[in-house]
Each structure stands twice: as structure tokens, then as C-alpha cells.
Design an enzyme around this catalytic site. Structure first.
Site, PDB file in Angstrom:
ATOM      1  N   HIS A 261       0.862  -1.184   0.000  1.00 48.79           N
ATOM      2  CA  HIS A 261       0.000   0.000   0.000  1.00 48.79           C
ATOM      3  C   HIS A 261       0.896   1.231   0.000  1.00 48.79           C
ATOM      4  O   HIS A 261       1.684   1.443   0.921  1.00 48.79           O
ATOM      5  CB  HIS A 261      -0.926   0.024   1.215  1.00 48.79           C
ATOM      6  CG  HIS A 261      -1.801   1.228   1.266  1.00 48.79           C
ATOM      7  ND1 HIS A 261      -3.039   1.278   0.654  1.00 48.79           N
ATOM      8  CD2 HIS A 261      -1.615   2.452   1.835  1.00 48.79           C
ATOM      9  CE1 HIS A 261      -3.583   2.469   0.847  1.00 48.79           C
ATOM     10  NE2 HIS A 261      -2.741   3.194   1.569  1.00 48.79           N
ATOM     11  N   CYS A 262       0.777   2.040  -1.028  1.00 46.95           N
ATOM     12  CA  CYS A 262       1.619   3.219  -1.185  1.00 46.95           C
ATOM     13  C   CYS A 262       0.863   4.442  -0.679  1.00 46.95           C
ATOM     14  O   CYS A 262      -0.198   4.793  -1.218  1.00 46.95           O
ATOM     15  CB  CYS A 262       2.015   3.403  -2.652  1.00 46.95           C
ATOM     16  SG  CYS A 262       3.135   4.789  -2.936  1.00 46.95           S
TER      17      CYS A 262
END
Length: 410
Positions: A261-262
């Protein structure tokens, strides 16, 4: 498959632009934002009396305030995320402050990354979803381009071709960023099954081990992997995850070949958007390096770019040149961080390893000294350098999964 018929429910009245459904599931209106303020009254009363607040009272109060801050929107008011505002205020103020003196510039260039990293670990530890980092990325890109047009181009030395190159780089970076945020590869019901009212996709993983007559090849394959299906059962999405899929606790859904998850794009990086994510990083780096070279050439025309970034005499004599020099330093720090991120991802793709798999290997082998050894040991899907890159560049971006992977409990 058995179909269960239910009595159709009467459609509810659609929401107007000022109405919304609050966190308690009740229909509310923006005009009632100051109504039912019992928790706020109790918190203020305890504060005036000098008493300690109840455990979790302030967090509940903040959640209520954030839920009531809405923006009128068709078919229901949208929640206004306050985390968008700090980058819009802090970045211009800190950059102009850093342009006043070289010591202030050093303090700001050290303090700003520390502040961002502290906020990153604070939100990452709580698994919170925030728009702070996406707002910082978009505003930094837009503000740097604005200063390039207003401060660097009027100085001369920047031709039309160079200006067009920077503009095209910014536009393509935003374009591929939009494609990256579109869909990471979310898992959902099969399109053929969503046409029925309620469909039983099969037994839960605990009951799917008994053989059945008339099995299709896909069902036989599923039965052969029933043991792994038990461990891949997602309690939240109520599906059996395909190999290498994962559930994101921040986004709240499962993603095919979940990489990580960025926070910088406020979305997951998965099978459907991994290539666009790397392309966005590459375009941003190329545009940033080219823009920094043009700025330093304009501010310090008689020195080499690397030397000018470290030593540029007389740059603080004018506020305009000092601001350009400060912005080039800020862009260099951001470029260095994203370059490290790109190198790590290129290395992972070369060994067919995701960030999530490398972190799992790190937890299992805390005594391992070499980070690259952890990545190579976790690359159980590696088929060689060329085959890994061929598989990565040609993998399907479709988010559909076979119906036998879906085991919805009725």
C-alpha cells in the site's frame, strides 16, 4: 448453484446534495452539523473544570467532527479530508523561509523530511488512511512547475523546446498517476454471478475438501488446493484469495498480487497498476532531474550542476535566486527518495518478489544480515531474470477471478 429468491425491498429516497449517511448509519443533513453536540459539551465541561477526559473521548470527538465536515455533492455530501490542507500551507511557507538565509535553508531541508517521515510512521502504525502524502505529491509537482514558469523562465536561458519538455513530463506524470490510482486489481464477484440475486458460490473452505461428482477441471484444481485455500480465506471479503493476493487493511479489500500500500498515491499497488506505478516513478524522476538541471543552470550558469547544488556563491543575494536554489534542493531530496524506491522495485521485479513477500521473509529471518539475501530467498516464484521481466510486462491486468474462488457464505 442454488438461487435464493427474496422479496425485493422498496428503493429508498435518494440523497440530496446536502444530505449524507453518518458514521452511525443514520441519515443526516449538513445544516445539522452543530446539533446533538453532547460529546463536545462534556469534553469542554471537563476541560473547564480541570478534570481528565474519558479514555477514547477525544478520538470519538475528532471522528464525529471529521464525519460532519462535508462538501455538497450530487447524490450525497462528500466528506472533507482535512489532511489535504497542511501541505498547501506548510510547503510554500517553509520554502520561502528557507530562502531567507543559508542556515534557515539547512534547518528546513533537514526538518521537512523528518516531519514527513514522522507523520508517515504515525499514520502507518495506526493503519490510517490519509490524503496528506498524495496532497504533498500533487502540490509539490504543481508548485514547482509554477515557480519554474514564474521565476526561472523569465530569467532567460530556457528555450521553447526545454519548456515543452518539462511541460510534457509533468503532464505525462499526472496522466500515469491517474491510471495508477484507477484500479490496483481489486478482487470481487465474477460478472456472471452478479446478475443473479443471491448466489451460493460453494461451501466454505472448511467444507470444500469432500469430492463431488461431475467436477469441472477448474473445480478439480480448486479441490487439489483446498488446504492452501483454508489458509487464504479472507474473513473480511469472504473469498478465497488466489495465489500472491492479499488483503489491505487500509483500503479494506483484497488485491491480486498485492505488492504494498503506497501512501504517496493513497492506493494499493497490485497486479493491475504495478507497471503504471513504475512508469510514473520513472517519468517523475526524469522530469525532476531535467528541471533541476535547468534551474541550476539559470541560477549558477558558470558551475557544474553537482557543484552548483553544493556550492553556489552569491545565490542568497536575491530572494528570487535563493528561492530557486532552495526549490532545487527540495526537488533533489524528493528525487533521491523516489530513486531509492524505484531501484528497490526494479530489483524486486528482477527476482519476481513483491514488497509484501520481502517483508514476510524479513519477519521470519530477523538474523539475516544482507537485505538482498532476504529478497532472493523469498523469491520462490523466480524463473530467471528474463522470464521474470517477461512475466511482469505481459501479465494480465484483468481483475476478474474464477467463480470457484468465491466462497460466499449465505
Amino acid at each position: 448453484m442454488t438461487k435464493i429468491t427474496r422479496k425485493p425491498t422498496e428503493p429508498e429516497e435518494p440523497l440530496c446534495c446536502c444530505e449524507f449517511v453518518n458514521h452511525e448509519g443514520e441519515r443526516s443533513h449538513m445544516a445539522a452539523c452543530f446539533c446533538d453536540c453532547q460529546h463536545l459539551d462534556q469534553a469542554c465541561d471537563r476541560w473547564l473544570k480541570g478534570e481528565s477526559q474519558k479514555e477514547g473521548a477525544l478520538l470519538h470527538l475528532v471522528a464525529v467532527v471529521q464525519d460532519r465536515l462535508r462538501v455538497p455533492w450530487p447524490y450525497g455530501a462528500r466528506r472533507a479530508d482535512l489532511s489535504v490542507i497542511p501541505p498547501l500551507v506548510l510547503l510554500p511557507v517553509l520554502l520561502h523561509l528557507a530562502a531567507l538565509h543559508v542556515l534557515l535553508g539547512v534547518l528546513v531541508m533537514i526538518g521537512l523530511p523528518v516531519l514527513v517521515l514522522w507523520y508517515y510512521y504515525a499514520t502507518h502504525r495506526r493503519k490510517g488512511r490519509t490524503l496528506f502524502f498524495l496532497s504533498l505529491v500533487l502540490f509539490s509537482l504543481g508548485y514547482m512547475y509554477y515557480l519554474f514558469l514564474t521565476e526561472v523562465v523569465p530569467r532567460g536561458g530556457v528555450g521553447l523546446l526545454q519548456l515543452c519538455t518539462v511541460t510534457v513530463g509533468v503532464v505525462f506524470t499526472l496522466f500515469f498517476l491517474t491510471l495508477t490510482k484507477r484500479d490496483p486489481g481489486c478482487l470481487g464477484p465474477h460478472p456472471a454471478d452478479t446478475q443473479t440475486s443471491v448466489t451460493n458460490h460453494g461451501d466454505p473452505p472448511e467444507l470444500a475438501c469432500a469430492p463431488r461428482n461431475g467436477e469441472s477441471p477448474a473445480e478439480q484444481l480448486y479441490m487439489a488446493h483446498s488446504k492452501s485455500a483454508k489458509s487464504n480465506w479472507c474473513q473480511t471479503c469472504r473469498i478465497v484469495q488466489p495465489p500472491r493476493a492479499g488483503h489491505c487493511q487500509i483500503c479494506g479489500f483484497c488485491v491480486r498480487r498485492l505488492d504494498h500500500h503506497c501512501v504517496w498515491i493513497n492506493s494499493c499497488v497490485g497486479q493491475a497498476n504495478h507497471r503504471c506505478f513504475l512508469l510514473t516513478l520513472l517519468l517523475f524522476l526524469l522530469t525532476s532531474v531535467y528541471g533541476i538541471s535547468l534551474v541550476l543552470r539559470s541560477v549558477c550558469p558558470k558551475q557544474n550542476m553537482l557543484i552548483a547544488l553544493l556550492y553556489c556563491p552569491g545565490v542568497y543575494t536575491q530572494h528570487s535566486t535563493a528561492l530557486c536554489f532552495t526549490c532545487s534542493w527540495y526537488c533533489s531530496i524528493v528525487t533521491g527518495g523516489l530513486l531509492h524506491l524505484l531501484i528497490v522495485h526494479l530489483f524486486n521485479v528482477s527476482y519476481n518478489v513483491t514488497v509484501r513477500e520481502a517483508r514476510q521473509a524479513l519477519r521470519q529471518k530477523l538474523g539475516q544480515r544482507h537485505l538482498w539475501g532476504l529478497i532472493t530467498d523469498s523469491g520462490i516464484y523466480s524463473r530467471g531474470f528474463l522470464r521474470n521481466w517477461t512475466e511482469f510486462l505481459t501479465m494480465s491486468s484483468s481483475t476478474e477471478i474464477p467463480s470457484f474462488y468465491l466462497t460466499d457464505l449465505v
